[in-house]
Scaffold this motif. Sequence first.
Motif, short mmCIF file in Angstrom:
data_model
loop_
_atom_site.label_atom_id
_atom_site.label_comp_id
_atom_site.label_asym_id
_atom_site.label_seq_id
_atom_site.Cartn_x
_atom_site.Cartn_y
_atom_site.Cartn_z
N ALA A 98 0.83 -1.21 0.00
CA ALA A 98 0.00 0.00 0.00
C ALA A 98 0.86 1.26 0.00
CB ALA A 98 -0.93 -0.01 1.22
N GLN A 99 1.95 1.26 0.76
CA GLN A 99 2.87 2.39 0.73
C GLN A 99 3.44 2.61 -0.65
OE1 GLN A 99 5.72 1.71 4.08
NE2 GLN A 99 5.44 3.90 4.44
N GLY A 100 3.93 1.55 -1.27
CA GLY A 100 4.46 1.69 -2.62
C GLY A 100 3.40 2.14 -3.61
N PHE A 101 2.17 1.67 -3.43
CA PHE A 101 1.08 2.02 -4.33
C PHE A 101 0.83 3.52 -4.34
CE2 PHE A 101 -3.36 2.54 -5.49
CZ PHE A 101 -3.47 1.71 -6.61
N VAL A 102 0.77 4.14 -3.16
CA VAL A 102 0.48 5.58 -3.11
C VAL A 102 1.72 6.41 -3.47
CG1 VAL A 102 -1.39 5.29 -1.48
CG2 VAL A 102 0.92 5.67 -0.61
N GLU A 103 2.91 5.92 -3.12
CA GLU A 103 4.12 6.68 -3.43
C GLU A 103 4.50 6.58 -4.90
OE1 GLU A 103 7.41 5.85 -0.91
OE2 GLU A 103 6.31 6.21 0.94
N GLY A 104 3.90 5.64 -5.62
CA GLY A 104 4.24 5.50 -7.04
C GLY A 104 3.86 6.70 -7.88
N VAL A 105 2.95 7.53 -7.40
CA VAL A 105 2.52 8.69 -8.18
C VAL A 105 3.37 9.93 -7.89
CG1 VAL A 105 0.17 7.81 -8.23
CG2 VAL A 105 0.82 9.46 -6.47
N THR A 106 4.30 9.85 -6.95
CA THR A 106 5.01 11.07 -6.53
C THR A 106 5.92 11.63 -7.62
OG1 THR A 106 6.65 9.61 -5.48
CG2 THR A 106 4.93 10.55 -4.07
N TYR A 107 6.73 10.79 -8.24
CA TYR A 107 7.64 11.29 -9.28
C TYR A 107 6.88 11.81 -10.50
CZ TYR A 107 12.21 10.29 -7.26
OH TYR A 107 13.33 10.33 -6.48
N PRO A 108 5.90 11.06 -11.04
CA PRO A 108 5.14 11.62 -12.17
C PRO A 108 4.41 12.91 -11.81
CG PRO A 108 4.78 9.25 -12.01
CD PRO A 108 5.53 9.65 -10.78
N SER A 109 3.82 12.98 -10.63
CA SER A 109 3.12 14.21 -10.26
C SER A 109 4.08 15.36 -10.04
CB SER A 109 2.28 13.98 -9.00
OG SER A 109 3.09 13.59 -7.91
#
Length: 594
Positions: free
Chosen positions: A189-200
């Motif tokens: 779950a942590q990886g799932f939500v943090e996956g959008v940080t670099y693209p955003s």
Amino acid sequence: MYPSCPLHVSPRSCLRELRKQPETENSQYENFHVEQKGYDQMYDGEDLETPPSPERPPPRQIDKYVKAECPCLSARYTVALLACFGFSIMFGMRCNMSMAKLKMMEKQNTSSGVVEDTPFNWTVEVESSIDSSYFAGYLITQVPGGFLASMYPANKIFGAAIVASALFNMAIPGAMSVGPVAVVFLKVAQGFVEGVTYPSCHGIWRMWAPPLERSRLATLAFCGTYAGIVIGMPLSGLLTDYISWQTPFYFYGISGVIWYFMWLWLVFERPSKHPHISGKELTYIEQSLGTQSQAAMPGFWNTPWKEFATSKPVYAIIVANFCRTWNFCLLVIFQSAYFKTRFNMQITESGFVGAIPHLIMTSLVPIGGMMADYLRKNNIMSTTNVRKLFNCGGFGLEAFFFVLIAYADNKYIATIEMTLGVACSGFAISGYNVNHLDIAPRYASILMGLSNGIGTIAGFIVPIVIDNITKEKDKPDKAITEWRAVFLMGATVHFIGIAIYGFFASGELQPWAEPAPAYEAPLKPLDQETTFTENTSALKASEPPAYGAIVPPRPPAPQAHVPNNPFVSGALYQAEPIQPPAQDYQDLTDDGTY
């Protein structure tokens, strides 16, 4: 006419008296009153402190008490600094588990002999599953994160991802009591939500970063990645050693929530929506970006996937991201274990020693960004050569020092070599990590998600591979050969990345990076112009041409021609002689007559 003076008064005195008299009605015509109404809303391009954009919203309720601005910082650098803090918290949370595992497996001397203080008796397979589970979730949301950042405000997506990860981090100690399955679920779950940080984050810079400041703003934000390691390793070690292994999880969770409120207060989607940005900065950002940030964002179906799949610069970025992720995960996950098992360092000591390389790199990352922008701005090197120089140079130096680390027999020498290698790798951030904005700024967030998603595969593989290579790392003689294989493998990965990026990378805008211009019908020659009447056939010679989108129907042509009638249409008009035609006259006689 001037008024007359009395005869008994001299002209000079009369003039003096006239000057003292009040103005008459006629004299008021010499004074002009300029209406000032509405001037405060005007912008003439010179007074840059006058806000030029009417789109900015009025101040929020909180802004009436405290303005949304940082002292001595412009709005765009405030965004960069807070993004840096956000990445620091995110990557600091990654250090919590590595330090907790060292504490849980720490051996203590007791009266009955040496026993292991292991509240959670995990096997190598369980450890590998927990370490790699984060990247399983991280991989899923990379490309979707790019589309989310193009469809919704990127700043809100970035902030929500950090705070959600912080809340999950606070739940991990409780999940450990439940079992490893619960821990794996939370890490996914942590990886799932943090996956959008670099693209955003790339979506944020699409709105905020002027082209010639992309390197420095992006690297300032991304250096939080390494600052998080610098702070996270020693801080997690101290909290683990002197309080408990649960403390780092709670500390970083609370820090993430506090940061989120600061982010909501100070960061906005785009400069025109910031209520307190200066007019000068707003004008500078909007004029430098032009219409690029106003263009409609791409959807899934109109994204040029085929061009992505056939573009060599895109492949160069993907390979560089994979290579960088491989060695970065190697250091984040296993650096403390390397110093502890190879040189028998304590947890706190290994945390501080492991933070030194990342501390130097944190300072070099923004310096590299400023150097890259300087070379581009002054036309010393092309953008392509700048990206290749910084990326290949950073990778090459880190690979060289990894080879030296593989054969180091002293902890001080190993620390120096690792410090130099990791620090030099910071220059690579000014290469591949901002290259998306060069080749396709419109698709930067999508490309970042694509390349970071494929690069995350390395983060998924690294824990499994290294855990299996270092199964007997607790034995001193085995630890030497096992860690040597690990670092030689990391150097080889970097050398492969250098070759591919050096050959195929580009810093120029790609032909497919901008949408095709709207189709415009070619103009017809004048002799082929038609009117938009019910009869769309070509006009006959008797009908004059008409121009425009809407033409009223013409009256029928007269049956009979009326000579010299000025009200007849020019197309029907026929020239009439205004005097008789010239005739040959007879020669004059001697007396002047014919």
